[in-house]
Design a protein around this motif. Sequence first.
Motif, mmCIF file in Angstrom:
data_model
loop_
_atom_site.group_PDB
_atom_site.id
_atom_site.type_symbol
_atom_site.label_atom_id
_atom_site.label_comp_id
_atom_site.label_asym_id
_atom_site.label_seq_id
_atom_site.Cartn_x
_atom_site.Cartn_y
_atom_site.Cartn_z
ATOM 1 N N LEU A 325 0.818 -1.218 0.000
ATOM 2 C CA LEU A 325 0.000 0.000 0.000
ATOM 3 C C LEU A 325 0.856 1.274 0.000
ATOM 4 C CD1 LEU A 325 -2.785 1.439 0.373
ATOM 5 C CD2 LEU A 325 -2.464 1.168 2.844
ATOM 6 N N GLU A 326 1.947 1.243 0.732
ATOM 7 C CA GLU A 326 2.820 2.426 0.847
ATOM 8 C C GLU A 326 3.354 2.869 -0.514
ATOM 9 O OE1 GLU A 326 3.016 -0.277 2.655
ATOM 10 O OE2 GLU A 326 2.569 0.427 4.689
ATOM 11 N N ARG A 327 3.401 1.941 -1.480
ATOM 12 C CA ARG A 327 3.929 2.278 -2.812
ATOM 13 C C ARG A 327 2.788 2.468 -3.825
ATOM 14 N NH1 ARG A 327 8.080 -2.437 -3.535
ATOM 15 N NH2 ARG A 327 8.233 -1.677 -5.690
ATOM 16 N N ALA A 328 1.660 2.998 -3.349
ATOM 17 C CA ALA A 328 0.485 3.194 -4.206
ATOM 18 C C ALA A 328 0.802 4.059 -5.428
ATOM 19 C CB ALA A 328 -0.650 3.812 -3.391
ATOM 20 N N GLU A 329 1.608 5.091 -5.228
ATOM 21 C CA GLU A 329 1.937 5.996 -6.330
ATOM 22 C C GLU A 329 2.663 5.236 -7.452
ATOM 23 O OE1 GLU A 329 1.088 9.242 -6.536
ATOM 24 O OE2 GLU A 329 2.116 9.583 -8.446
ATOM 25 N N GLU A 330 3.629 4.435 -7.042
ATOM 26 C CA GLU A 330 4.413 3.637 -8.003
ATOM 27 C C GLU A 330 3.522 2.580 -8.678
ATOM 28 O OE1 GLU A 330 7.689 1.849 -5.939
ATOM 29 O OE2 GLU A 330 8.209 0.586 -7.679
ATOM 30 N N ALA A 331 2.660 1.971 -7.890
ATOM 31 C CA ALA A 331 1.752 0.945 -8.429
ATOM 32 C C ALA A 331 0.812 1.560 -9.468
ATOM 33 C CB ALA A 331 0.946 0.320 -7.287
ATOM 34 N N TYR A 332 0.307 2.739 -9.154
ATOM 35 C CA TYR A 332 -0.610 3.431 -10.064
ATOM 36 C C TYR A 332 0.121 3.804 -11.362
ATOM 37 C CZ TYR A 332 -3.834 6.995 -11.832
ATOM 38 O OH TYR A 332 -4.684 7.736 -12.622
ATOM 39 N N ALA A 333 1.347 4.317 -11.216
ATOM 40 C CA ALA A 333 2.137 4.689 -12.401
ATOM 41 C C ALA A 333 2.412 3.466 -13.272
ATOM 42 C CB ALA A 333 3.452 5.343 -11.969
ATOM 43 N N ARG A 334 2.666 2.339 -12.619
ATOM 44 C CA ARG A 334 2.923 1.092 -13.344
ATOM 45 C C ARG A 334 1.673 0.681 -14.152
ATOM 46 N NH1 ARG A 334 6.443 -2.216 -15.873
ATOM 47 N NH2 ARG A 334 5.868 -4.393 -15.638
ATOM 48 N N MET A 335 0.504 0.787 -13.512
ATOM 49 C CA MET A 335 -0.747 0.474 -14.209
ATOM 50 C C MET A 335 -0.930 1.426 -15.396
ATOM 51 S SD MET A 335 -4.013 1.771 -14.630
ATOM 52 C CE MET A 335 -4.138 2.944 -13.290
ATOM 53 N N MET A 336 -0.713 2.725 -15.162
ATOM 54 C CA MET A 336 -0.928 3.710 -16.215
ATOM 55 C C MET A 336 0.039 3.524 -17.384
ATOM 56 S SD MET A 336 -3.553 5.577 -15.564
ATOM 57 C CE MET A 336 -3.468 7.084 -16.543
ATOM 58 N N SER A 337 1.228 2.970 -17.108
ATOM 59 C CA SER A 337 2.235 2.782 -18.159
ATOM 60 C C SER A 337 1.770 1.773 -19.202
ATOM 61 C CB SER A 337 3.565 2.310 -17.556
ATOM 62 O OG SER A 337 3.469 0.933 -17.203
ATOM 63 N N GLY A 338 0.798 0.949 -18.845
ATOM 64 C CA GLY A 338 0.323 -0.097 -19.754
ATOM 65 C C GLY A 338 1.287 -1.266 -19.870
ATOM 66 N N LYS A 339 2.352 -1.253 -19.034
ATOM 67 C CA LYS A 339 3.360 -2.317 -19.144
ATOM 68 C C LYS A 339 3.177 -3.433 -18.120
ATOM 69 C CE LYS A 339 6.887 0.693 -21.125
ATOM 70 N NZ LYS A 339 7.632 1.861 -20.648
ATOM 71 N N ALA A 340 2.244 -3.238 -17.191
ATOM 72 C CA ALA A 340 2.042 -4.258 -16.149
ATOM 73 C C ALA A 340 1.568 -5.563 -16.788
ATOM 74 C CB ALA A 340 1.022 -3.777 -15.127
ATOM 75 N N GLN A 341 1.975 -6.677 -16.193
ATOM 76 C CA GLN A 341 1.591 -8.014 -16.682
ATOM 77 C C GLN A 341 0.720 -8.689 -15.629
ATOM 78 O OE1 GLN A 341 2.714 -9.418 -19.740
ATOM 79 N NE2 GLN A 341 3.565 -7.406 -20.215
ATOM 80 N N PHE A 342 -0.606 -8.563 -15.539
ATOM 81 C CA PHE A 342 -1.374 -7.586 -16.291
ATOM 82 C C PHE A 342 -2.149 -6.665 -15.350
ATOM 83 C CE2 PHE A 342 -0.738 -10.753 -19.624
ATOM 84 C CZ PHE A 342 -0.382 -9.939 -20.682
ATOM 85 N N ARG A 343 -2.466 -7.189 -14.147
ATOM 86 C CA ARG A 343 -3.202 -6.352 -13.187
ATOM 87 C C ARG A 343 -2.276 -6.032 -12.019
ATOM 88 N NH1 ARG A 343 -7.738 -4.223 -15.423
ATOM 89 N NH2 ARG A 343 -8.613 -3.807 -13.370
ATOM 90 N N VAL A 344 -2.319 -4.780 -11.592
ATOM 91 C CA VAL A 344 -1.529 -4.353 -10.432
ATOM 92 C C VAL A 344 -2.425 -4.452 -9.201
ATOM 93 C CG1 VAL A 344 -0.331 -2.402 -9.385
ATOM 94 C CG2 VAL A 344 -0.081 -2.851 -11.841
ATOM 95 N N VAL A 345 -1.868 -5.030 -8.123
ATOM 96 C CA VAL A 345 -2.649 -5.231 -6.903
ATOM 97 C C VAL A 345 -1.871 -4.714 -5.694
ATOM 98 C CG1 VAL A 345 -3.796 -6.933 -5.420
ATOM 99 C CG2 VAL A 345 -3.752 -7.289 -7.895
ATOM 100 N N LEU A 346 -2.526 -3.898 -4.880
ATOM 101 C CA LEU A 346 -1.924 -3.423 -3.635
ATOM 102 C C LEU A 346 -2.209 -4.422 -2.534
ATOM 103 C CD1 LEU A 346 -3.090 0.329 -3.709
ATOM 104 C CD2 LEU A 346 -0.785 -0.540 -4.182
ATOM 105 N N THR A 347 -1.210 -4.643 -1.673
ATOM 106 C CA THR A 347 -1.423 -5.522 -0.508
ATOM 107 C C THR A 347 -1.247 -4.704 0.766
ATOM 108 O OG1 THR A 347 0.896 -6.183 -0.608
ATOM 109 C CG2 THR A 347 -0.689 -7.610 -1.696
ATOM 110 N N MET A 348 -2.031 -5.066 1.782
ATOM 111 C CA MET A 348 -2.021 -4.268 3.029
ATOM 112 C C MET A 348 -1.232 -4.993 4.121
ATOM 113 S SD MET A 348 -3.883 -2.230 1.478
ATOM 114 C CE MET A 348 -4.833 -2.408 -0.029
#
Length: 348
Positions: A325-348
């Motif tokens: 969760l602390e890296r939400a910004e990075e996770a979101y950017a990864r999703m927006m990049s379209g390069k994620a394989q394939f879904r980005v998931v935050l863990t708490m």
Amino acid sequence: MATMRVVTAPKVAPMKVAEISKPGAAFQIVEREIPEPGPGHVRIKVQACGVCHSDVLTKEGLWPGIQFPRVPGHEVAGLIDEVGPGVSAWNKDQRVGVGWHGGQDGTCRECRRGDFRNCRNLKIPGISYDGGYQEYMVAPVEALAAIPEALSDTDAAPLLCAGITTYNSLRHSGALPGDLVAVQGIGGLGHLGIQFAQKFGYKVAAIGRGSEKAALAKRLGASVYIDSTSTNAADALQKLGGAQVILATAPSSKAMSELIDGLGPNGKLMVIGATFDPIEVTPIQLISGSRSIQGWSTGTPADSEDTLRFSELTGVRPMIETYPLERAEEAYARMMSGKAQFRVVLTM
Ligand SMILES: [Zn+2]
Ligand SMILES: [Zn+2]
């Protein structure tokens, strides 16, 4: 006379939240008090939350009337931590998920007809109220879907938006076992769409850009791979007899427009990839062969449970990348990049 002693209440343990303070702002990790569930609501101890492209509506403040600060997240998996007054059908420690359908009003014309999916005042987690990018979330019981035993939280989360959208649109598309169904785009939606389509008994043609995704598409269940950069995909589908359904997942209106001629008689372009650009089609294209174009948006929590149970039963699973969760910004950017394989998931 006894001296008065000031008694302070025991300090409530705070929780971590990834919030957006104003439209376009970066994620901020802040501490908040753990919220109490009101009547008809439960508190969920969030275990995982998917990062969906629709979270852009919250991040950029694109949804009309959205208020800030706001916590995004509508692919929530966790367990009930506390039930509010009047909640009888859900129990503490029960595993639940929350998807895009965050609660219906129960009073609009569609609700009165039982069409909760199209409620005129639909509530959306992460938009209408704080979503799953936090350690604890409060949700109304109308939004809850039970998560089956065999599904992990990180696998269940993306199934609550990307999964239900592909599963529910395909099962309502009119395609029957043995029919040719094309899945356009092999990404967050498409990689699930191919799996569901194959498990439904369709002959699956996956359509992607470039040859790199051919092996993956076949592994996911496609019997045919069409590289739209080197082949006219509509012609390729016609050579196979014409598609009964084309599930359009990649948000490219141009790519969707080019596929319409690949539909067979009574074929349907099922649109789930969201974009603001117009799809181009001539009346002649639709009239000849009685073809149609339909849009589809997710489903109710009952549809979510169907999606989760079907996935448990048949082995359909999302391919995911996890971030804390602390890296939400990075996770979101990864999703927006379209390069994620394939879904980005935050863990708490
Ligand atoms: Zn979503
Ligand atoms: Zn309604």
